[in-house]
Write an enzyme that holds these catalytic residues in place. Structure first.
Site, short mmCIF file in Angstrom:
data_model
loop_
_atom_site.label_atom_id
_atom_site.label_comp_id
_atom_site.label_asym_id
_atom_site.label_seq_id
_atom_site.Cartn_x
_atom_site.Cartn_y
_atom_site.Cartn_z
N LYS A 34 -24.16 -27.19 -64.12
CA LYS A 34 -24.26 -26.72 -65.50
C LYS A 34 -23.40 -25.48 -65.73
O LYS A 34 -22.68 -25.39 -66.73
CB LYS A 34 -25.73 -26.44 -65.85
CG LYS A 34 -26.61 -27.69 -65.76
CD LYS A 34 -28.02 -27.45 -66.26
CE LYS A 34 -28.82 -26.54 -65.36
NZ LYS A 34 -29.02 -27.12 -64.00
N THR A 35 -23.46 -24.52 -64.84
CA THR A 35 -22.63 -23.32 -64.99
C THR A 35 -21.16 -23.67 -64.88
O THR A 35 -20.32 -23.16 -65.64
CB THR A 35 -23.00 -22.28 -63.93
OG1 THR A 35 -24.37 -21.90 -64.09
CG2 THR A 35 -22.13 -21.05 -64.06
N ASP A 52 -28.09 -19.31 -69.65
CA ASP A 52 -28.77 -20.06 -68.60
C ASP A 52 -30.28 -19.95 -68.76
O ASP A 52 -30.79 -18.95 -69.28
CB ASP A 52 -28.35 -19.52 -67.24
CG ASP A 52 -28.57 -20.51 -66.13
OD1 ASP A 52 -28.94 -21.66 -66.42
OD2 ASP A 52 -28.37 -20.14 -64.95
N THR A 72 -33.39 -26.21 -66.85
CA THR A 72 -33.92 -27.13 -65.86
C THR A 72 -35.16 -27.84 -66.39
O THR A 72 -35.67 -28.74 -65.74
CB THR A 72 -34.28 -26.38 -64.57
OG1 THR A 72 -35.18 -25.31 -64.88
CG2 THR A 72 -33.03 -25.80 -63.92
N ARG A 128 -24.50 -28.33 -54.60
CA ARG A 128 -24.70 -27.00 -54.04
C ARG A 128 -25.24 -27.09 -52.61
O ARG A 128 -24.81 -26.36 -51.72
CB ARG A 128 -25.67 -26.19 -54.90
CG ARG A 128 -26.05 -24.83 -54.28
CD ARG A 128 -26.99 -24.05 -55.16
NE ARG A 128 -26.30 -23.63 -56.36
CZ ARG A 128 -26.92 -23.42 -57.53
NH1 ARG A 128 -28.21 -23.63 -57.65
NH2 ARG A 128 -26.23 -23.01 -58.58
#
Length: 356
Positions: A76-77, A121, A170, A229
């Protein structure tokens, strides 16, 4: 590669945790793709977002507000930074928990440049007063700043330059409908397939100057829980092992040996995951058992078991949440190499109608 900067200081540090720690953030900055062409996975989201951005550039307008939802570590970032790069605009990054008052948001909005991308965020954790101010800012590019208190308070309208808000969450279900409806484009980030994660591992290995063969990349990808990640974090730990214990080349055998040292098994389960399953199977016969009881048996807090271990176990089909408690599935017995008792039915750990 594709991940987010979300951090949670209360979350326990885990090699297979999807929350970014400081080391992750430092490495991720160098590994992030710069445009949609480099971004791996999320094919539908990339295709739809590409249309939105290309149309906005053709009109010479700012892009519509974008809402990205999905688990931590899926990109997302990264996508927010790509949106800014594709639009040739600067980006401002903040988070919902950092905005506790409407004034905090007003100060950020009033300093935006025309066309700038504001990345917010964990937008669902923003305070309600700030959230209500954001409605007007997104729709009319205007905010009302309250000056004074009580009967003498005055609302001063403040015009804002057109900007693009990129919200990430999220937990999309916690967003109120009025806020969700103001986004022109919404997308849900899915977990990655092993083949996509293999491409992520190969790309990151090249950028980190790690020598890796296809089978080594596949081994790491298979243990990465569908999250880029985690794949990059495992790659770094395997790299360390290969440099110390081998000749630096990451093969399937080296990757498996390295991840065995870090207690990450072939399905991506770590010590905590296996402890939960072992307690459920060996102490409680596969369940059903209450969450608090299970947490005591594991020696962890109730919230840790529920929020850290259970989501992946449920997604993998190893554990089920039922009204009577937690229940192990046949796959859980098979994964740990145990034989379920006769009293366990096929899949829910409950007796049949006749107690057989």
């Amino acid at each position: 590669m594709n991940w987010d900067d979300t951090t949670d200081p209360a979350a326990p540090e885990r090699l297979v945790g999807s929350v970014a720690d400081r080391e992750d953030q430092a490495v991720e900055a160098a590994l992030r793709p710069k445009d949609l062409g480099e971004f791996i996975g999320q094919h539908k989201v990339r295709e739809q977002l590409d249309l939105v951005l290309r149309a906005a550039r053709a009109r010479g307008a700012t892009a519509d507000h974008v809402l990205l939802s999905g688990a931590p570590g899926l990109g997302k970032t990264t996508l927010s930074m790509i949106i800014a790069a594709e639009m040739g605009a600067p980006i401002r990054i903040t988070s919902g928990p950092a905005i506790q008052h409407a004034g905090d948001l007003a100060s950020i909005l009033s300093s935006l440049q025309e066309g700038e991308v504001l990345f917010l965020d964990e937008i669902h954790r923003m305070s309600r007063p700030a959230e209500e101010m954001l409605y007007m800012a997104m729709e009319d590019f205007r905010v009302d700043v309250i000056v004074g208190k009580g009967p003498g308070a005055t609302a001063i309208p403040l015009e804002l330059p057109p900007f693009t808000l990129v919200g990430a969450t999220t937990r999309a279900g916690l967003l109120p409908p009025p806020l969700r409806d103001r986004f022109g484009f919404t997308a849900h980030m899915e977990f990655y397939e092993p083949a996509e994660l293999e491409r992520v591992v190969h790309r990151s290995a090249g950028l980190l100057d790690v020598e890796i063969d296809p089978e080594g990349a596949a081994e790491i990808a298979g243990r990465s829980r569908g999250t880029p990640r985690i794949a990059n974090r495992l790659l770094r730990r395997v790299r360390d092992y290969a440099q110390v214990k081998a000749d630096g080349l990451v093969t399937r055998e080296i990757a498996a040996a390295a991840l065995a040292v870090y207690e990450v098994d072939a399905r991506g389960l770590d010590r905590l995951d296996r402890a939960v399953l072992q307690a459920l199977l060996k102490l409680f016969g596969g369940g059903p058992v209450g969450l608090s009881t299970l947490a005591v048996a594991v020696g962890e807090e109730r919230e840790t078991v529920e929020e850290v271990a259970e989501p992946f176990l449920v997604r993998e089909g190893l554990l089920a949440r039922t009204p009577r408690g937690r229940v192990a599935t046949p796959a859980a017995w098979a994964h740990l190499g145990l034989t379920p008792p006769r009293s366990a039915s096929a899949g829910n750990g409950q007796q049949d109608l006749f107690g057989a």
